[in-house]
Scaffold this active site. Structure first.
Site, PDB file in Angstrom:
ATOM      1  N   HIS A 139      46.892  24.495  48.389  1.00  0.00           N
ATOM      2  CA  HIS A 139      47.167  23.061  48.378  1.00  0.00           C
ATOM      3  C   HIS A 139      47.731  22.667  47.016  1.00  0.00           C
ATOM      4  O   HIS A 139      47.314  23.208  45.990  1.00  0.00           O
ATOM      5  CB  HIS A 139      45.890  22.261  48.641  1.00  0.00           C
ATOM      6  CG  HIS A 139      45.437  22.322  50.053  1.00  0.00           C
ATOM      7  ND1 HIS A 139      44.203  21.881  50.463  1.00  0.00           N
ATOM      8  CD2 HIS A 139      46.053  22.794  51.175  1.00  0.00           C
ATOM      9  CE1 HIS A 139      44.075  22.052  51.760  1.00  0.00           C
ATOM     10  NE2 HIS A 139      45.182  22.605  52.223  1.00  0.00           N
ATOM     11  N   TYR A 148      50.395  23.176  42.188  1.00  0.00           N
ATOM     12  CA  TYR A 148      49.854  24.478  42.566  1.00  0.00           C
ATOM     13  C   TYR A 148      50.527  25.635  41.816  1.00  0.00           C
ATOM     14  O   TYR A 148      51.734  25.693  41.671  1.00  0.00           O
ATOM     15  CB  TYR A 148      50.030  24.686  44.076  1.00  0.00           C
ATOM     16  CG  TYR A 148      49.782  26.102  44.518  1.00  0.00           C
ATOM     17  CD1 TYR A 148      48.473  26.569  44.664  1.00  0.00           C
ATOM     18  CD2 TYR A 148      50.827  26.977  44.753  1.00  0.00           C
ATOM     19  CE1 TYR A 148      48.230  27.879  45.040  1.00  0.00           C
ATOM     20  CE2 TYR A 148      50.595  28.285  45.122  1.00  0.00           C
ATOM     21  CZ  TYR A 148      49.291  28.731  45.265  1.00  0.00           C
ATOM     22  OH  TYR A 148      49.056  30.038  45.640  1.00  0.00           O
ATOM     23  N   ARG A 207      46.515  29.777  56.711  1.00  0.00           N
ATOM     24  CA  ARG A 207      47.023  29.062  57.877  1.00  0.00           C
ATOM     25  C   ARG A 207      47.283  30.058  59.011  1.00  0.00           C
ATOM     26  O   ARG A 207      47.765  31.170  58.764  1.00  0.00           O
ATOM     27  CB  ARG A 207      48.311  28.307  57.533  1.00  0.00           C
ATOM     28  CG  ARG A 207      48.081  27.180  56.526  1.00  0.00           C
ATOM     29  CD  ARG A 207      49.379  26.466  56.172  1.00  0.00           C
ATOM     30  NE  ARG A 207      49.153  25.353  55.245  1.00  0.00           N
ATOM     31  CZ  ARG A 207      49.108  25.473  53.921  1.00  0.00           C
ATOM     32  NH1 ARG A 207      49.286  26.661  53.353  1.00  0.00           N
ATOM     33  NH2 ARG A 207      48.894  24.416  53.162  1.00  0.00           N
ATOM     34  N   LYS A 222      54.706  26.208  54.588  1.00  0.00           N
ATOM     35  CA  LYS A 222      54.680  24.749  54.540  1.00  0.00           C
ATOM     36  C   LYS A 222      55.280  24.203  53.260  1.00  0.00           C
ATOM     37  O   LYS A 222      55.954  23.163  53.265  1.00  0.00           O
ATOM     38  CB  LYS A 222      53.237  24.259  54.705  1.00  0.00           C
ATOM     39  CG  LYS A 222      53.114  22.751  54.878  1.00  0.00           C
ATOM     40  CD  LYS A 222      51.692  22.367  55.210  1.00  0.00           C
ATOM     41  CE  LYS A 222      51.580  20.869  55.465  1.00  0.00           C
ATOM     42  NZ  LYS A 222      50.200  20.463  55.818  1.00  0.00           N
ATOM     43  N   HIS A 248      42.960  27.166  62.983  1.00  0.00           N
ATOM     44  CA  HIS A 248      43.139  26.378  61.769  1.00  0.00           C
ATOM     45  C   HIS A 248      41.794  25.884  61.226  1.00  0.00           C
ATOM     46  O   HIS A 248      41.656  25.605  60.034  1.00  0.00           O
ATOM     47  CB  HIS A 248      44.048  25.189  62.051  1.00  0.00           C
ATOM     48  CG  HIS A 248      44.722  24.639  60.824  1.00  0.00           C
ATOM     49  ND1 HIS A 248      44.049  23.871  59.912  1.00  0.00           N
ATOM     50  CD2 HIS A 248      45.989  24.755  60.363  1.00  0.00           C
ATOM     51  CE1 HIS A 248      44.878  23.522  58.938  1.00  0.00           C
ATOM     52  NE2 HIS A 248      46.062  24.054  59.183  1.00  0.00           N
ATOM     53  N   ARG A 300      39.841  27.181  58.014  1.00  0.00           N
ATOM     54  CA  ARG A 300      40.121  26.664  56.675  1.00  0.00           C
ATOM     55  C   ARG A 300      39.107  25.572  56.293  1.00  0.00           C
ATOM     56  O   ARG A 300      38.565  25.559  55.187  1.00  0.00           O
ATOM     57  CB  ARG A 300      41.551  26.128  56.608  1.00  0.00           C
ATOM     58  CG  ARG A 300      42.587  27.236  56.678  1.00  0.00           C
ATOM     59  CD  ARG A 300      44.005  26.721  56.884  1.00  0.00           C
ATOM     60  NE  ARG A 300      44.524  25.903  55.802  1.00  0.00           N
ATOM     61  CZ  ARG A 300      44.975  26.362  54.644  1.00  0.00           C
ATOM     62  NH1 ARG A 300      44.915  27.665  54.392  1.00  0.00           N
ATOM     63  NH2 ARG A 300      45.475  25.551  53.738  1.00  0.00           N
TER      64      ARG A 300
END
Length: 400
Positions: free
Chosen positions: A357, A367, A242, A267, A330, A333
């Site tokens: 993710h 994850y 990110r 995040k 971004h 990605r």
């Protein structure tokens, strides 16, 4: 004898407090300091009591008499005016303590530590600018769905449909927090389902055609901006993290000998591991000579702060790319996710884990920073080699 305004105005303070009676227990206390205070003397349950009715001239003679009459009506009903006054004040204090803004700020303070700084700042600004001015002082238990809708409609009217929807979501979180803590009975935002205009979310623009990606990579190599920004541009498509995580990267999180970068995903607040391909490590070693003694890998104009969040997109625009329709920081990605799967045939679950993710597996776990690590190391080098081939560079940094 009843008082008159002329008498009150002409009365001068003396060495001792002086009382001017108006009848029915009402009198004006003239203090030596010059203050003139209305007081009501009354008896309740056989005890003499005193009730403050305000100060003259803010409270006129007429107003004082009306307050006296109201108090005497309460006495006639068997109620103590003084106790009633205290109960009203306590109720107001309680209502203020349970106002929407007070509870919203309490909710925000509780959950902010688990959020990324960029997210938390947007949440509180949204509440402060679009909600608190109209609902902040309202007791949260009394806010109705139509009241909330009026606030959200005001946001919609300026064309900020996404902001209106997010404000509704934040208000709903605050209401549910109030319910959970016993200060509201229900969440009125649930009654507004379908009341707001739908928002069409657009993905970040990204280049996924290998020919276009090759052109972009060559443009990056020809970039004539600062060395720090150029290094960031070079590793951004290679590592596809990110943008905020790249620009705030700290040297303490890198082990260049092990070719690893470990950090906390802003995040999701989960630990993440990025295997560094050979060329990526070489670029970072070169940059280390310039910024290695500082905290941030990519410092901004102020060496004690990270590079600006707008730097990468500004550099892309400088190279002639439209960051609204072609590519953004971004977008690297999406570029990697698409090409790794469609061109290099990497398994989606391996790519998703490298993207950090949360993708539950067959066992229901989410994850894991070390899951598929061996495959991810191979993938990252394979991806870097592929980018090198697109750029048409020698094999010096490619895997054997």
């Amino acid at each position: 004898m009843a008082l008159a305004d002329t008498t009150i105005r002409s009365t001068k303070p003396g060495a001792k407090p002086r009382k001017l009676f108006d009848g029915g227990g009402l009198f004006l206390l003239v203090a030596p300091t010059g203050g003139k205070l209305w007081r009501l003397k009354y008896r309740f349950d056989g005890k003499e009591k005193l009730l403050a009715l305000g100060a003259y001239p803010e409270v006129s003679l007429k107003d004082a008499r009306e307050r006296r009459d109201d108090a005497r009506k309460q006495l006639a009903k068997g109620a103590d005016p003084g106790a009633t006054r205290k109960a009203e004040k306590a109720s107001k204090v309680g209502r203020a303590a349970d106002s929407f803004e007070v509870i919203a700020r309490e909710w925000f303070a509780k959950f902010k530590p688990a959020w990324a700084e960029s997210h938390s700042s947007k949440v509180i600004q949204r509440l402060q600018n679009d909600v608190f001015p109209w609902l902040g002082a309202r007791p949260i238990a009394e806010v109705t769905a139509p009241e909330l809708l009026t606030v959200l409609r005001r946001i919609e009217e300026r064309g900020a449909l996404d902001t209106a929807l997010r404000a509704k979501q934040n208000c709903g979180q605050v209401f549910r927090y109030a319910v959970a803590t016993g200060r509201a009975e229900r969440d009125p935002s649930g009654d507004l389902r379908g009341a707001l205009a739908p928002v069409k979310h657009e993905n970040f623009p990204a280049l996924t055609d290998p020919v276009q990606v090759a052109e972009l990579l060559r443009a990056i190599e020809a970039f004539r901006g600062t060395f720090i920004v150029k290094c960031a541009l070079q590793v951004a498509p290679m590592l596809f993290v990110r943008p905020g995580e790249l620009r705030t990267a700290e040297w303490a999180a890198f082990d260049l000998d092990k070719a690893e970068w470990r950090y906390l995903v802003t995040k999701t607040k989960t630990e993440h591991l990025v295997p560094l391909p050979v060329r990526g490590g070489a670029i970072l070693r070169d940059l280390h000579a310039l910024t290695g003694q500082r905290r941030y890998v990519f410092p901004g104009r102020d060496p004690h702060k990270p590079m600006s969040g707008a730097a990468i997109n500004a550099a892309l625009r400088r190279m002639g790319y439209d960051t609204k329709t072609e590519i953004t920081g971004h977008g690297f990605r999406a570029m990697a996710r698409t090409i790794l799967h469609e061109e290099l045939h990497v398994k989606p679950e391996v790519i998703e884990h490298q993207l950090a993710h949360k993708v539950p597996d067959a066992l229901g776990t989410a994850y894991n920073r070390t899951r598929f690590l061996a495959e991810r190391r191979v993938m990252m080098q394979q991806w870097a080699d592929y980018l090198d081939r697109l750029r048409g560079v020698p094999r010096s940094f490619r895997s054997p």
